[in-house]
Structure formats: C-alpha cells, structure tokens
Design a protein around this motif. Structure first.
Motif, PDB file in Angstrom:
ATOM      1  N   MET A 156      61.474  95.356  39.353  1.00 28.62           N
ATOM      2  CA  MET A 156      60.556  95.602  40.467  1.00 28.62           C
ATOM      3  C   MET A 156      59.368  96.363  39.906  1.00 28.62           C
ATOM      4  N   ARG A 157      58.183  95.754  40.060  1.00 30.53           N
ATOM      5  CA  ARG A 157      56.953  96.348  39.525  1.00 30.53           C
ATOM      6  C   ARG A 157      55.857  96.229  40.569  1.00 30.53           C
ATOM      7  N   ASN A 158      55.390  97.358  41.043  1.00 26.77           N
ATOM      8  CA  ASN A 158      54.296  97.377  42.026  1.00 26.77           C
ATOM      9  C   ASN A 158      54.576  96.466  43.214  1.00 26.77           C
ATOM     10  N   GLY A 159      55.809  96.480  43.712  1.00 25.60           N
ATOM     11  CA  GLY A 159      56.183  95.690  44.879  1.00 25.60           C
ATOM     12  C   GLY A 159      56.477  94.231  44.594  1.00 25.60           C
ATOM     13  N   ILE A 160      56.452  93.834  43.337  1.00 23.32           N
ATOM     14  CA  ILE A 160      56.715  92.439  42.958  1.00 23.32           C
ATOM     15  C   ILE A 160      58.029  92.389  42.191  1.00 23.32           C
ATOM     16  N   GLU A 161      58.883  91.415  42.538  1.00 20.76           N
ATOM     17  CA  GLU A 161      60.152  91.246  41.840  1.00 20.76           C
ATOM     18  C   GLU A 161      59.972  90.200  40.740  1.00 20.76           C
ATOM     19  N   ILE A 162      60.318  90.579  39.513  1.00 17.07           N
ATOM     20  CA  ILE A 162      60.166  89.708  38.346  1.00 17.07           C
ATOM     21  C   ILE A 162      61.546  89.438  37.767  1.00 17.07           C
ATOM     22  N   CYS A 163      61.832  88.184  37.429  1.00 16.01           N
ATOM     23  CA  CYS A 163      63.092  87.828  36.792  1.00 16.01           C
ATOM     24  C   CYS A 163      62.808  87.472  35.334  1.00 16.01           C
ATOM     25  N   PRO A 164      63.039  88.401  34.406  1.00 13.39           N
ATOM     26  CA  PRO A 164      62.743  88.125  32.998  1.00 13.39           C
ATOM     27  C   PRO A 164      63.799  87.266  32.305  1.00 13.39           C
ATOM     28  N   LYS A 165      64.843  86.897  33.047  1.00 14.70           N
ATOM     29  CA  LYS A 165      65.973  86.151  32.479  1.00 14.70           C
ATOM     30  C   LYS A 165      66.514  86.913  31.274  1.00 14.70           C
ATOM     31  N   GLN A 166      66.642  86.285  30.123  1.00 16.44           N
ATOM     32  CA  GLN A 166      67.191  86.956  28.941  1.00 16.44           C
ATOM     33  C   GLN A 166      66.121  87.356  27.932  1.00 16.44           C
ATOM     34  N   ALA A 167      64.902  87.537  28.388  1.00 17.55           N
ATOM     35  CA  ALA A 167      63.802  87.912  27.497  1.00 17.55           C
ATOM     36  C   ALA A 167      63.918  89.393  27.141  1.00 17.55           C
ATOM     37  N   LEU A 168      64.642  89.694  26.086  1.00 16.67           N
ATOM     38  CA  LEU A 168      64.853  91.079  25.686  1.00 16.67           C
ATOM     39  C   LEU A 168      63.563  91.754  25.227  1.00 16.67           C
ATOM     40  N   ASP A 169      62.557  90.952  24.882  1.00 17.08           N
ATOM     41  CA  ASP A 169      61.267  91.513  24.496  1.00 17.08           C
ATOM     42  C   ASP A 169      60.322  91.680  25.690  1.00 17.08           C
ATOM     43  N   PHE A 170      60.848  91.465  26.910  1.00 15.99           N
ATOM     44  CA  PHE A 170      60.035  91.631  28.120  1.00 15.99           C
ATOM     45  C   PHE A 170      59.516  93.064  28.169  1.00 15.99           C
ATOM     46  N   PRO A 171      58.174  93.243  28.271  1.00 22.79           N
ATOM     47  CA  PRO A 171      57.611  94.594  28.254  1.00 22.79           C
ATOM     48  C   PRO A 171      57.867  95.343  29.564  1.00 22.79           C
ATOM     49  N   LEU A 172      58.259  96.589  29.436  1.00 16.55           N
ATOM     50  CA  LEU A 172      58.472  97.438  30.609  1.00 16.55           C
ATOM     51  C   LEU A 172      57.315  98.406  30.755  1.00 16.55           C
ATOM     52  N   GLU A 173      57.005  98.711  32.007  1.00 17.00           N
ATOM     53  CA  GLU A 173      55.970  99.690  32.315  1.00 17.00           C
ATOM     54  C   GLU A 173      56.640 100.958  32.844  1.00 17.00           C
ATOM     55  N   PRO A 174      55.955 102.099  32.783  1.00 16.54           N
ATOM     56  CA  PRO A 174      56.586 103.378  33.123  1.00 16.54           C
ATOM     57  C   PRO A 174      57.273 103.450  34.483  1.00 16.54           C
ATOM     58  N   ASN A 175      56.775 102.817  35.500  1.00 14.07           N
ATOM     59  CA  ASN A 175      57.378 102.947  36.825  1.00 14.07           C
ATOM     60  C   ASN A 175      58.237 101.750  37.224  1.00 14.07           C
ATOM     61  N   ASP A 176      58.630 100.918  36.270  1.00 15.88           N
ATOM     62  CA  ASP A 176      59.478  99.765  36.580  1.00 15.88           C
ATOM     63  C   ASP A 176      60.866 100.211  37.028  1.00 15.88           C
ATOM     64  N   VAL A 177      61.399  99.489  37.999  1.00 18.86           N
ATOM     65  CA  VAL A 177      62.781  99.669  38.432  1.00 18.86           C
ATOM     66  C   VAL A 177      63.517  98.404  38.016  1.00 18.86           C
ATOM     67  N   VAL A 178      64.528  98.556  37.150  1.00 21.99           N
ATOM     68  CA  VAL A 178      65.266  97.421  36.592  1.00 21.99           C
ATOM     69  C   VAL A 178      66.652  97.422  37.219  1.00 21.99           C
ATOM     70  N   GLU A 179      67.031  96.292  37.814  1.00 25.50           N
ATOM     71  CA  GLU A 179      68.331  96.209  38.474  1.00 25.50           C
ATOM     72  C   GLU A 179      69.149  95.091  37.853  1.00 25.50           C
ATOM     73  N   ALA A 180      70.337  95.452  37.380  1.00 26.46           N
ATOM     74  CA  ALA A 180      71.311  94.470  36.900  1.00 26.46           C
ATOM     75  C   ALA A 180      72.277  94.252  38.042  1.00 26.46           C
ATOM     76  N   GLY A 181      71.992  93.233  38.862  1.00 22.47           N
ATOM     77  CA  GLY A 181      72.781  92.990  40.071  1.00 22.47           C
ATOM     78  C   GLY A 181      73.877  91.969  39.861  1.00 22.47           C
ATOM     79  N   VAL A 182      75.010  92.219  40.489  1.00 25.33           N
ATOM     80  CA  VAL A 182      76.149  91.319  40.424  1.00 25.33           C
ATOM     81  C   VAL A 182      75.814  90.014  41.138  1.00 25.33           C
ATOM     82  N   LEU A 183      76.196  88.891  40.511  1.00 29.51           N
ATOM     83  CA  LEU A 183      75.991  87.596  41.159  1.00 29.51           C
ATOM     84  C   LEU A 183      76.928  87.483  42.344  1.00 29.51           C
ATOM     85  N   ILE A 184      76.406  87.021  43.440  1.00 27.49           N
ATOM     86  CA  ILE A 184      77.208  86.927  44.665  1.00 27.49           C
ATOM     87  C   ILE A 184      77.945  85.600  44.733  1.00 27.49           C
ATOM     88  N   CYS A 185      77.344  84.542  44.218  1.00 30.75           N
ATOM     89  CA  CYS A 185      77.985  83.237  44.326  1.00 30.75           C
ATOM     90  C   CYS A 185      78.425  82.712  42.973  1.00 30.75           C
TER      91      CYS A 185
END
Length: 129
Positions: free
Chosen positions: A100-129
């Motif tokens: 979650m960045r500035n009100g936008i939800e981003i799905c980086p998939k498995q991009a481990l090099d995805f750049p993070l910004e200081p106020n990012d909220v990263v959620e590892a959520g359990v799959l429901i289905c």
C-alpha cells in the motif's frame, strides 16, 4: 537496521490507530504479525508491524526472517510465497504480498527487487481461496 515488532509506546505518546507511524520506514504485516486483531471480538486493535530500513521487498523479507525466524519462499506459479512458521515444520501457508503506497495497492508478485518507499505498508496476506 531492522527493529523487531515495535512496541506501541516506541514513539512516546504517538497512537498507532492509523497508518501514520512515527518511523519513516516500510512496515511489514504477516499472518503471525497481523495489522489488525480482535482479541475480545468487540474492539479492533491495530498492531505496529515490523519496521525496516530495507529499500527492496527482498531486503524487507530477509530482515524479517533474520529477526523472527519465520521464512518466505517463492511458490509456483510465480505470484505467491510460501510462509513457514518459526517452528521448523515443513508445513506452510500461501501468502500474496501487496504494497500500500499513497492509497494505491500494488501487487509486486515475486519481484524481490521491487523498490520500497519509506511509508510503504507491506502485507503478506493469507490466500482465502
């Protein structure tokens, strides 16, 4: 340097009922360290999460693993992660990581090099289905 699960009083009188943290770092939430809990089924409690100075998704996951003993592994198809407990058992939970960045939800998939910004909220959520 990462700081293991930050106590609610880590920033003095700052309240953690919003995503306005006193730390200017990305924050990670996982199945074992969720953003919200309902301990008495009446009140929603927000947890502070795991803060890190990591600049990439991979760096954040590595710091979390080294601080907590929990483990992330890539899963096939290349979108999800296997999340292992810190009890060394072979069982895992499939999680999907979103940023979650500035009100936008981003799905980086498995991009481990995805750049993070200081106020990012990263959620590892359990799959429901």
């Amino acid at each position: 340097m990462s700081q293991p699960i930050i106590p609610a009083d880590a920033c003095g009188a700052v309240e953690f009922n919003t995503l306005d943290f006193c730390l200017n770092m990305p924050v990670l939430y996982t199945p074992d360290h969720p953003q919200f809990e309902m301990p008495d089924l009446r009140e929603l409690v927000e947890n502070p999460g795991f803060a890190s100075e990591a600049t990439t998704l991979g760096g954040l996951l590595e710091e979390y693993e080294s601080s907590t003993g929990f483990c992330f592994a890539l899963h096939d198809p290349p979108k999800y992660f296997r999340y292992f407990g810190n009890d060394f058992k072979p069982e895992f939970i499939l999680v999907d990581i979103h940023v979650m960045r500035n009100g936008i939800e981003i799905c980086p998939k498995q991009a481990l090099d995805f750049p993070l910004e200081p106020n990012d909220v990263v959620e590892a959520g359990v799959l429901i289905c």
